[in-house]
Scaffold this motif. Structure first.
Motif, PDB file in Angstrom:
ATOM      1  N   VAL A  97       0.819  -1.216   0.000  1.00  0.00           N
ATOM      2  CA  VAL A  97       0.000   0.000   0.000  1.00  0.00           C
ATOM      3  C   VAL A  97       0.850   1.262   0.000  1.00  0.00           C
ATOM      4  CG1 VAL A  97      -2.074  -1.038   1.015  1.00  0.00           C
ATOM      5  CG2 VAL A  97      -0.276  -0.179   2.516  1.00  0.00           C
ATOM      6  N   ASN A  98       2.149   1.095  -0.254  1.00  0.00           N
ATOM      7  CA  ASN A  98       3.014   2.273  -0.354  1.00  0.00           C
ATOM      8  C   ASN A  98       2.823   2.988  -1.683  1.00  0.00           C
ATOM      9  OD1 ASN A  98       5.475   3.959   0.204  1.00  0.00           O
ATOM     10  ND2 ASN A  98       6.228   2.819  -1.588  1.00  0.00           N
ATOM     11  N   VAL A 149      12.875   9.373   1.500  1.00  0.00           N
ATOM     12  CA  VAL A 149      12.586   7.927   1.530  1.00  0.00           C
ATOM     13  C   VAL A 149      11.078   7.696   1.644  1.00  0.00           C
ATOM     14  CG1 VAL A 149      12.913   5.788   2.851  1.00  0.00           C
ATOM     15  CG2 VAL A 149      14.842   7.341   2.503  1.00  0.00           C
ATOM     16  N   ARG A 150      10.386   8.578   2.397  1.00  0.00           N
ATOM     17  CA  ARG A 150       8.945   8.390   2.624  1.00  0.00           C
ATOM     18  C   ARG A 150       8.088   9.048   1.542  1.00  0.00           C
ATOM     19  NH1 ARG A 150      10.848   8.394   8.101  1.00  0.00           N
ATOM     20  NH2 ARG A 150      10.422   6.324   8.921  1.00  0.00           N
ATOM     21  N   ASP A 151       8.540  10.174   1.007  1.00  0.00           N
ATOM     22  CA  ASP A 151       7.650  10.940   0.133  1.00  0.00           C
ATOM     23  C   ASP A 151       8.019  10.883  -1.342  1.00  0.00           C
ATOM     24  OD1 ASP A 151       6.176  11.578   2.321  1.00  0.00           O
ATOM     25  OD2 ASP A 151       6.983  13.604   2.574  1.00  0.00           O
ATOM     26  N   CYS A 152       9.134  10.250  -1.670  1.00  0.00           N
ATOM     27  CA  CYS A 152       9.485  10.104  -3.088  1.00  0.00           C
ATOM     28  C   CYS A 152       9.220   8.671  -3.524  1.00  0.00           C
ATOM     29  CB  CYS A 152      10.934  10.520  -3.316  1.00  0.00           C
ATOM     30  SG  CYS A 152      11.182  12.301  -3.112  1.00  0.00           S
ATOM     31  N   GLU A 153       9.519   8.385  -4.794  1.00  0.00           N
ATOM     32  CA  GLU A 153       9.114   7.105  -5.356  1.00  0.00           C
ATOM     33  C   GLU A 153      10.188   6.037  -5.241  1.00  0.00           C
ATOM     34  OE1 GLU A 153       8.027   8.226  -9.326  1.00  0.00           O
ATOM     35  OE2 GLU A 153       6.115   9.080  -8.649  1.00  0.00           O
ATOM     36  N   LEU A 154       9.797   4.892  -4.735  1.00  0.00           N
ATOM     37  CA  LEU A 154      10.672   3.730  -4.701  1.00  0.00           C
ATOM     38  C   LEU A 154      10.642   3.111  -6.095  1.00  0.00           C
ATOM     39  CD1 LEU A 154      12.205   1.319  -3.368  1.00  0.00           C
ATOM     40  CD2 LEU A 154       9.980   0.439  -2.673  1.00  0.00           C
ATOM     41  N   GLN A 162      -0.144   8.459   2.338  1.00  0.00           N
ATOM     42  CA  GLN A 162      -0.958   7.845   3.404  1.00  0.00           C
ATOM     43  C   GLN A 162      -1.396   8.869   4.453  1.00  0.00           C
ATOM     44  OE1 GLN A 162       2.033   6.573   2.470  1.00  0.00           O
ATOM     45  NE2 GLN A 162       1.344   4.769   1.318  1.00  0.00           N
ATOM     46  N   GLY A 163      -0.961  10.115   4.276  1.00  0.00           N
ATOM     47  CA  GLY A 163      -1.425  11.173   5.162  1.00  0.00           C
ATOM     48  C   GLY A 163      -2.824  11.658   4.781  1.00  0.00           C
ATOM     49  N   ARG A 164      -3.261  11.306   3.593  1.00  0.00           N
ATOM     50  CA  ARG A 164      -4.590  11.749   3.126  1.00  0.00           C
ATOM     51  C   ARG A 164      -5.684  10.806   3.612  1.00  0.00           C
ATOM     52  NH1 ARG A 164      -5.593  15.099  -1.128  1.00  0.00           N
ATOM     53  NH2 ARG A 164      -7.389  13.830  -1.677  1.00  0.00           N
ATOM     54  N   LYS A 165      -6.783  11.402   3.995  1.00  0.00           N
ATOM     55  CA  LYS A 165      -7.853  10.601   4.573  1.00  0.00           C
ATOM     56  C   LYS A 165      -8.403   9.572   3.589  1.00  0.00           C
ATOM     57  CE  LYS A 165     -12.181  10.773   7.085  1.00  0.00           C
ATOM     58  NZ  LYS A 165     -12.809   9.809   6.205  1.00  0.00           N
ATOM     59  N   ASP A 166      -8.654  10.001   2.349  1.00  0.00           N
ATOM     60  CA  ASP A 166      -9.280   9.035   1.436  1.00  0.00           C
ATOM     61  C   ASP A 166      -8.326   7.895   1.056  1.00  0.00           C
ATOM     62  OD1 ASP A 166      -7.830  10.892  -0.091  1.00  0.00           O
ATOM     63  OD2 ASP A 166      -8.937  10.337  -1.899  1.00  0.00           O
ATOM     64  N   TRP A 195       5.399   6.794   6.539  1.00  0.00           N
ATOM     65  CA  TRP A 195       5.629   7.407   7.839  1.00  0.00           C
ATOM     66  C   TRP A 195       5.008   6.563   8.936  1.00  0.00           C
ATOM     67  CZ3 TRP A 195       9.010  11.267   8.166  1.00  0.00           C
ATOM     68  CH2 TRP A 195       9.255  12.055   7.039  1.00  0.00           C
ATOM     69  N   PRO A 196       5.754   6.288  10.009  1.00  0.00           N
ATOM     70  CA  PRO A 196       5.173   5.527  11.122  1.00  0.00           C
ATOM     71  C   PRO A 196       3.883   6.165  11.651  1.00  0.00           C
ATOM     72  CG  PRO A 196       7.547   5.718  11.408  1.00  0.00           C
ATOM     73  CD  PRO A 196       7.188   6.548  10.206  1.00  0.00           C
ATOM     74  N   LYS A 197       3.823   7.480  11.662  1.00  0.00           N
ATOM     75  CA  LYS A 197       2.602   8.125  12.197  1.00  0.00           C
ATOM     76  C   LYS A 197       1.377   7.816  11.321  1.00  0.00           C
ATOM     77  CE  LYS A 197       3.527  12.863  10.328  1.00  0.00           C
ATOM     78  NZ  LYS A 197       3.467  12.588   8.922  1.00  0.00           N
ATOM     79  N   ASP A 198       1.570   7.692  10.032  1.00  0.00           N
ATOM     80  CA  ASP A 198       0.440   7.336   9.161  1.00  0.00           C
ATOM     81  C   ASP A 198       0.054   5.871   9.360  1.00  0.00           C
ATOM     82  OD1 ASP A 198       0.425   9.895   8.150  1.00  0.00           O
ATOM     83  OD2 ASP A 198       1.662   9.402   6.395  1.00  0.00           O
ATOM     84  N   LEU A 199       1.086   5.022   9.486  1.00  0.00           N
ATOM     85  CA  LEU A 199       0.785   3.602   9.697  1.00  0.00           C
ATOM     86  C   LEU A 199       0.043   3.406  11.016  1.00  0.00           C
ATOM     87  CD1 LEU A 199       4.098   1.944   8.434  1.00  0.00           C
ATOM     88  CD2 LEU A 199       1.886   2.033   7.272  1.00  0.00           C
ATOM     89  N   ARG A 200       0.419   4.217  12.008  1.00  0.00           N
ATOM     90  CA  ARG A 200      -0.252   4.099  13.311  1.00  0.00           C
ATOM     91  C   ARG A 200      -1.760   4.347  13.167  1.00  0.00           C
ATOM     92  NH1 ARG A 200       1.942   3.844  18.027  1.00  0.00           N
ATOM     93  NH2 ARG A 200       3.929   4.629  17.240  1.00  0.00           N
ATOM     94  N   VAL A 201      -2.104   5.376  12.401  1.00  0.00           N
ATOM     95  CA  VAL A 201      -3.525   5.674  12.204  1.00  0.00           C
ATOM     96  C   VAL A 201      -4.201   4.516  11.472  1.00  0.00           C
ATOM     97  CG1 VAL A 201      -5.176   7.232  11.095  1.00  0.00           C
ATOM     98  CG2 VAL A 201      -3.089   8.162  12.136  1.00  0.00           C
ATOM     99  N   ILE A 202      -3.535   4.043  10.431  1.00  0.00           N
ATOM    100  CA  ILE A 202      -4.132   2.959   9.635  1.00  0.00           C
ATOM    101  C   ILE A 202      -4.312   1.699  10.493  1.00  0.00           C
ATOM    102  CG2 ILE A 202      -3.701   1.393   7.693  1.00  0.00           C
ATOM    103  CD1 ILE A 202      -2.332   3.866   6.303  1.00  0.00           C
TER     104      ILE A 202
END
Ligand code: AAO
Length: 480
Positions: A97-98, A149-154, A162-166, A195-202
């Motif tokens: 889901v990245n 590492v988190r916001d660019c493309e692997l 993953q910070g976006r609600k939808d 981001w760990p903070k986004d995964l935490r919410v998910i």
């Protein structure tokens, strides 16, 4: 999120890489259940892009959350989960889901459920995801910059935000759908890139497991998160341990170095655990190799042991199973044979995966390796169950690359990885008695078909010829 929810005192998760769902169901019933394995890691279950030549890695390019891939459809997935559960085996799904599928040579990209997508426009109508759901395109070039590492493309894969609600809602909906189908947890792909903070919410919005699906009502699903951290980059695996367990890639590289004798020898196994740089056992998800590093992807290197180094791989796997680090969920790779690292699973001319077949001696054919069926590995899964909840005592450095240790008063192993024969009297910790080495033979009608070991007053004389496999294991149930 750290407990795999095995049924009873079972041990180990087998990665049945690229297997079809109904083949997994059959394997649960005929082999994994009866041999005390704990669970199966499946391949990615949701729709992926079709890439010409059908390489294995197309499954890491999602098109939608429909459960339709070369492994099977949703009905077959459900059947697998139920049949495996009835055989005592849990199912963990590989979840990507990245990112979404990258652009292909022709547009639109086509998926395994027939969905179309326009990756260069970031338009995936079958979800739907559109441009606003993705981070601005940039490529990961500097692994010392956590934001990049988190916001660019692997690897050029369109990077979901993953910070976006939808985006979160779609991911959570998918994870919850899998819970409804009865899975026990997830292998979360590419967590380093989220981001760990986004995964935490998910994760916090993923449903608890239910009694109806055979779990303790309200318990949390198991998460094992893929984070490659060999200690030389900005993102640390410790950032993820409050969320679930984390893949221990240093375990994979170090076990390879020890058994291949690269800058290490067996004496390194004495302090195997956090003193060797591993996470505390509760968080540490260990393995000898995975589907990436067995073929030079990810953190692959020459030290990694794979099925291609059969004897050394078995010895290292037997040690992993003999040692308590990693709890009850060490992961065992189960591969298909390959020469070309891109090569997909055994398939026919239509691109359909060919089922494994089982020979009369229990090994697999049709291009499947089935390391999990190799007898030494099966016997050490049993050893791990018998010695569960005991610690290492009586570790003896016998000579260079010759060691032995006990698991409490329940089990004992000796390893010879040198060119010299091993012959020594060592701590053996078990109650007095004669025991059958389960690696060289079996206890049959009260007699041992292999090497017998006589334990007296906590000591035993053992011999492991240099010509032999080099691993000896006895436990309470191998007593004659
Ligand atoms: C494919 C093509 C690409 C193409 C792309 C898009 O191969 O050429 O650009 O499609 O069209 C798999 C395959 C990829 C494939 C992808 C999608 O492995 O080749 O791309 O499917 O089809 C990083 C990630 C890690 C990831 C690993 C492969 O951190 O999460 O790359 N593993 C997972 C899966 C994997 C999958 C994906 C993620 C994507 O297990 O199967 O990819 O869903 C450093 C970093 C690592 C980084 C590696 C490789 O490692 O630390 O984080 O892994 O680089 O980029 C030493 C260092 C070690 C270093 C390593 C390599 O060992 O100590 O730290 O060298 O430099």
């Amino acid at each position: 999120q750290w407990d795999p929810h095995f049924i009873g005192n079972r041990q180990g998760i087998v990665h049945l890489f690229e297997w079809k769902w109904l083949d997994i169901a059959d394997e649960c019933e005929t082999f994994l259940g009866p041999n005390n394995f704990g669970g199966v890691q499946t391949s990615v279950a949701n729709e992926n892009v079709i890439i010409s030549g059908r390489p294995w890695y197309e499954r890491y390019q999602p098109m939608s959350f429909k459960l339709e891939t070369r492994s099977g459809n949703e009905k077959e997935f459900r059947e697998m989960v139920v049949r495996c559960r009835n055989a005592g085996i849990r199912i963990y799904v590989d979840v990507v889901v990245n990112h979404m599928a990258a652009s292909q040579p022709s547009t639109p990209a086509i998926g395994t459920a027939g969905s179309e997508a326009y990756p260069s426009d970031r338009w995936y109508p079958a979800v739907p995801f559109n441009k606003s759901d993705f981070n601005t395109a940039c490529s990961i070039e500097n692994y010392n910059d956590p934001k990049q590492v988190r916001d660019c493309e692997l690897a050029g894969l369109p990077d979901l935000d993953q910070g976006r609600k939808d985006v979160r809602d779609k991911i959570i909906e998918y994870l919850n759908h899998l819970i409804d189908l009865g899975v026990a947890g997830y292998r979360m792909d590419a967590c380093k890139h989220m981001w760990p903070k986004d995964l935490r919410v998910i994760y916090s919005r993923v449903k608890p497991l239910s009694k109806q699906n055979g779990f303790v009502q309200g318990s949390r699903p198991f998460f094992f998160q893929e984070v490659i951290d060999l200690g030389n980059e900005a993102v640390k695996r410790q950032e993820y341990i409050s969320l679930g367990t984390v893949t221990e890639f240093t375990y994979s590289t170090q076990i390879g170095m020890v058994f291949r004798k690269i800058e290490r020898d067996l004496s390194a196994l004495k302090n195997w655990g956090p003193p060797s740089g591993f996470l505390p056992s509760r968080y540490s998800f260990v393995f000898v190799c995975n589907h990436d590093n067995q073929r030079g992807h990810g953190s692959g290197g020459d030290m990694i042991l794979t099925y291609k180094d059969k004897d050394l791989f078995i010895k290292a796997s037997a040690f992993m199973l003999a040692h308590p680090h990693g709890g009850n969920h060490p992961r065992l790779m189960s591969s298909f044979y390959f020469d070309d690292p891109s090569q997909g699973p055994p398939q026919n001319s239509n691109g359909d995966i060919i089922s494994r077949e089982i020979e009369s001696n229990g090994t697999c054919s049709n291009g499947w390796v089935c390391e999990h069926r190799w007898p030494e590995i099966v016997k050490m899964v049993k050893f791990r169950a018998i010695t569960d909840k005991t610690v290492v005592i009586g570790f003896t450095n016998i000579a260079k690359n010759q060691i032995s240790f006990c698991r409490g008063r329940k089990g004992f192993v000796a390893i010879n990885n040198s060119d010299q024969p091993l012959s020594a009297t060592v701590n053996a910790c078990l109650p007095n008695g004669v025991y059958c080495d389960v690696i060289s033979g079996d206890k049959v009608d009260g007699k041992c078909t292999g090497t017998s070991v006589n334990v007296r007053a906590g000591k035993a004389h053992i011999e492991i010829p240099s010509s032999s496999f080099g691993f000896l294991a006895i436990h309470l149930e191998s007593r004659l």
